[in-house]
Design a protein around this motif. Sequence first.
Motif, PDB file in Angstrom:
ATOM      1  N   ASN A   9       0.736  -1.138  -0.176  1.00 25.35           N
ATOM      2  CA  ASN A   9      -0.176  -0.064   0.049  1.00 25.35           C
ATOM      3  C   ASN A   9       0.908   1.276  -0.069  1.00 25.35           C
ATOM      4  OD1 ASN A   9      -2.326  -1.490   0.211  1.00 25.35           O
ATOM      5  ND2 ASN A   9      -2.256  -1.476   2.173  1.00 25.35           N
ATOM      6  N   ASN A  21       1.531   6.791   0.666  1.00 28.46           N
ATOM      7  CA  ASN A  21       0.380   5.909   0.191  1.00 28.46           C
ATOM      8  C   ASN A  21       0.522   5.759  -1.216  1.00 28.46           C
ATOM      9  OD1 ASN A  21      -2.111   4.843  -0.447  1.00 28.46           O
ATOM     10  ND2 ASN A  21      -2.819   5.496   1.478  1.00 28.46           N
ATOM     11  N   LYS A  22       0.375   4.798  -1.454  1.00 30.08           N
ATOM     12  CA  LYS A  22       0.177   4.064  -3.026  1.00 30.08           C
ATOM     13  C   LYS A  22      -0.664   5.002  -4.010  1.00 30.08           C
ATOM     14  CE  LYS A  22      -1.004   0.146  -4.669  1.00 30.08           C
ATOM     15  NZ  LYS A  22      -1.069  -1.380  -5.189  1.00 30.08           N
ATOM     16  N   GLU A  23      -1.868   5.391  -3.375  1.00 28.05           N
ATOM     17  CA  GLU A  23      -2.973   6.096  -3.991  1.00 28.05           C
ATOM     18  C   GLU A  23      -2.648   7.589  -3.839  1.00 28.05           C
ATOM     19  OE1 GLU A  23      -5.250   4.471  -5.707  1.00 28.05           O
ATOM     20  OE2 GLU A  23      -4.279   2.665  -4.954  1.00 28.05           O
TER      21      GLU A  23
END
Length: 107
Positions: A9, A21-23
Motif C-alpha cells: 500500500n 500511500n500508493k494512492e
Amino acid sequence: MESNIVDDNEKYCTKCGAVINKEAVICPKCGVRQPASSTPGSRNKVAAGVLGILLGGLGAHKFYLGQVGVGILYLCFSWTMIPAIIGLVEGIIYLTMCDEDFDMKYN
C-alpha cells in the motif's frame, strides 16, 4: 532506525523519496505531484487517438475505450461517413488532451 521495506500500500515519492500511500497524488512531505501509475488494462491516449483518426468510421476507438454501444452505433452508420468525420475530430482531441484528463475520463 527506519525500515527500507515498502509494503503493497506504499510507494516512494519521486522527488524526496519519502514513503507515501500508493494512492497519493501529492506527496505530503514535499508537495510534489506524483505521476499517475498505469495499471494493467489501462487505456493509452495515443492508441485511442490513432484508432480514432484511422478507423474512426468503424468505431474502433470507441471499442478500445470500452464504449461498446457507441462503437456499434458508429459501425451501423459507417456508410454515411459521418462517424469517420467525428472519429477524426475525436482522435485529434484524444491526442491533444493532457494525460491527467484522459486518465480521469477513460481509465
